[in-house]
Scaffold this motif. Structure first.
Motif, PDB file in Angstrom:
ATOM      1  N   TYR A  45      36.291  35.703  35.336  1.00 44.44           N
ATOM      2  CA  TYR A  45      36.051  35.932  36.834  1.00 44.44           C
ATOM      3  C   TYR A  45      35.346  34.825  36.995  1.00 44.44           C
ATOM      4  O   TYR A  45      34.025  35.193  36.875  1.00 44.44           O
ATOM      5  CB  TYR A  45      35.862  37.169  37.364  1.00 44.44           C
ATOM      6  CG  TYR A  45      35.808  37.405  38.812  1.00 44.44           C
ATOM      7  CD1 TYR A  45      37.141  37.509  39.741  1.00 44.44           C
ATOM      8  CD2 TYR A  45      34.631  37.204  39.432  1.00 44.44           C
ATOM      9  CE1 TYR A  45      36.862  37.528  40.857  1.00 44.44           C
ATOM     10  CE2 TYR A  45      34.223  37.544  40.794  1.00 44.44           C
ATOM     11  CZ  TYR A  45      35.811  37.427  41.680  1.00 44.44           C
ATOM     12  OH  TYR A  45      35.341  37.831  43.057  1.00 44.44           O
ATOM     13  N   ASP A  51      34.287  51.061  41.803  1.00 41.65           N
ATOM     14  CA  ASP A  51      33.302  50.138  42.834  1.00 41.65           C
ATOM     15  C   ASP A  51      33.984  48.847  42.794  1.00 41.65           C
ATOM     16  O   ASP A  51      33.909  48.200  43.818  1.00 41.65           O
ATOM     17  CB  ASP A  51      31.824  50.314  42.457  1.00 41.65           C
ATOM     18  CG  ASP A  51      31.256  51.646  42.432  1.00 41.65           C
ATOM     19  OD1 ASP A  51      31.745  52.397  43.151  1.00 41.65           O
ATOM     20  OD2 ASP A  51      30.058  51.777  41.872  1.00 41.65           O
ATOM     21  N   VAL A  67      36.910  47.570  42.085  1.00 38.38           N
ATOM     22  CA  VAL A  67      37.985  47.661  42.684  1.00 38.38           C
ATOM     23  C   VAL A  67      37.914  47.623  44.259  1.00 38.38           C
ATOM     24  O   VAL A  67      38.531  47.074  45.360  1.00 38.38           O
ATOM     25  CB  VAL A  67      39.027  48.631  42.537  1.00 38.38           C
ATOM     26  CG1 VAL A  67      40.388  48.725  43.218  1.00 38.38           C
ATOM     27  CG2 VAL A  67      39.678  48.563  41.075  1.00 38.38           C
ATOM     28  N   LYS A  68      36.873  48.674  44.668  1.00 41.87           N
ATOM     29  CA  LYS A  68      36.777  48.825  46.247  1.00 41.87           C
ATOM     30  C   LYS A  68      36.319  47.503  46.802  1.00 41.87           C
ATOM     31  O   LYS A  68      36.324  47.255  47.789  1.00 41.87           O
ATOM     32  CB  LYS A  68      35.644  49.890  46.529  1.00 41.87           C
ATOM     33  CG  LYS A  68      36.202  51.143  46.189  1.00 41.87           C
ATOM     34  CD  LYS A  68      35.182  52.441  46.297  1.00 41.87           C
ATOM     35  CE  LYS A  68      35.686  53.841  46.050  1.00 41.87           C
ATOM     36  NZ  LYS A  68      34.636  54.734  45.973  1.00 41.87           N
ATOM     37  N   ALA A  69      35.421  46.825  45.870  1.00 42.77           N
ATOM     38  CA  ALA A  69      34.693  45.340  46.438  1.00 42.77           C
ATOM     39  C   ALA A  69      35.659  44.286  46.328  1.00 42.77           C
ATOM     40  O   ALA A  69      35.400  43.262  46.875  1.00 42.77           O
ATOM     41  CB  ALA A  69      33.504  45.148  45.405  1.00 42.77           C
ATOM     42  N   GLY A  70      36.928  44.630  45.821  1.00 38.24           N
ATOM     43  CA  GLY A  70      37.891  43.546  45.984  1.00 38.24           C
ATOM     44  C   GLY A  70      38.102  42.782  45.026  1.00 38.24           C
ATOM     45  O   GLY A  70      38.808  41.564  44.899  1.00 38.24           O
ATOM     46  N   LEU A  71      37.490  43.260  43.823  1.00 42.64           N
ATOM     47  CA  LEU A  71      37.476  42.334  42.696  1.00 42.64           C
ATOM     48  C   LEU A  71      38.824  42.757  41.600  1.00 42.64           C
ATOM     49  O   LEU A  71      39.228  43.862  41.907  1.00 42.64           O
ATOM     50  CB  LEU A  71      36.296  42.308  41.913  1.00 42.64           C
ATOM     51  CG  LEU A  71      35.128  41.951  42.420  1.00 42.64           C
ATOM     52  CD1 LEU A  71      33.809  42.268  41.660  1.00 42.64           C
ATOM     53  CD2 LEU A  71      35.124  40.376  42.731  1.00 42.64           C
ATOM     54  N   PRO A  72      39.222  41.916  40.624  1.00 45.49           N
ATOM     55  CA  PRO A  72      40.147  42.359  40.002  1.00 45.49           C
ATOM     56  C   PRO A  72      39.818  43.849  39.034  1.00 45.49           C
ATOM     57  O   PRO A  72      38.776  44.007  38.893  1.00 45.49           O
ATOM     58  CB  PRO A  72      40.339  41.247  39.059  1.00 45.49           C
ATOM     59  CG  PRO A  72      39.728  40.009  39.560  1.00 45.49           C
ATOM     60  CD  PRO A  72      38.493  40.446  40.353  1.00 45.49           C
TER      61      PRO A  72
END
Length: 134
Positions: free
Chosen positions: A75, A112, A114-119
């Motif tokens: 990433y 957290d 996923v909530k932040a929009g990361l894979p």
């Protein structure tokens, strides 16, 4: 009138030049990696679990037993790993670990991330490690 045509012709010629010569552009992105990032890929399951568990513990997370761990992928410029752990009460938590080229480690709960929009923290079997250019 002829004096105006010569500068216009020169400008038109210069405008037609394409400076995006593919032969001078790098064919692969430059990848900066540390020895530590690469060594994680060489560890067996038990030793990788120990390394990830230590990283989680050092950041204040609770991880008594690693039940599953693996490589998620790259990433940006960090290697993305995940580990599922049981705490001292037997509860399971999933952790995301981002290992930078300076061998720093950022640890977050997967929920957290996923909530932040990361894979998502999903182990990808057969995910390829970027090779060093150079």
């Amino acid at each position: 009138m002829a004096r105006l045509l010569l500068p216009l012709a020169l400008l038109a010629t210069l405008a037609a030049c394409n400076n995006d010569n593919p032969a001078t552009q790098p064919s692969q992105p430059i990848v900066v990696r540390s020895e530590g990032q690469d060594k994680l890929h060489q560890l067996d399951d038990m030793n990788r679990a120990i390394a990830l568990k230590r990283a989680i513990y050092e950041t204040g997370g609770e991880c008594r037993t690693v039940t599953k761990s693996g490589y998620v992928g790259e990433y940006k410029n960090v290697s993305y790993w995940t580990a599922s752990c049981q705490d001292k009460y037997g509860r399971s938590r999933d952790w995301a670990l981002f290992v930078g080229p300076d061998e720093s480690v950022q640890v977050r709960l997967c929920e957290d991330v996923v909530k932040a929009g990361l894979p998502a923290c999903t182990i990808k079997p057969g995910a390829k490690v970027p090779s060093k250019v150079g």
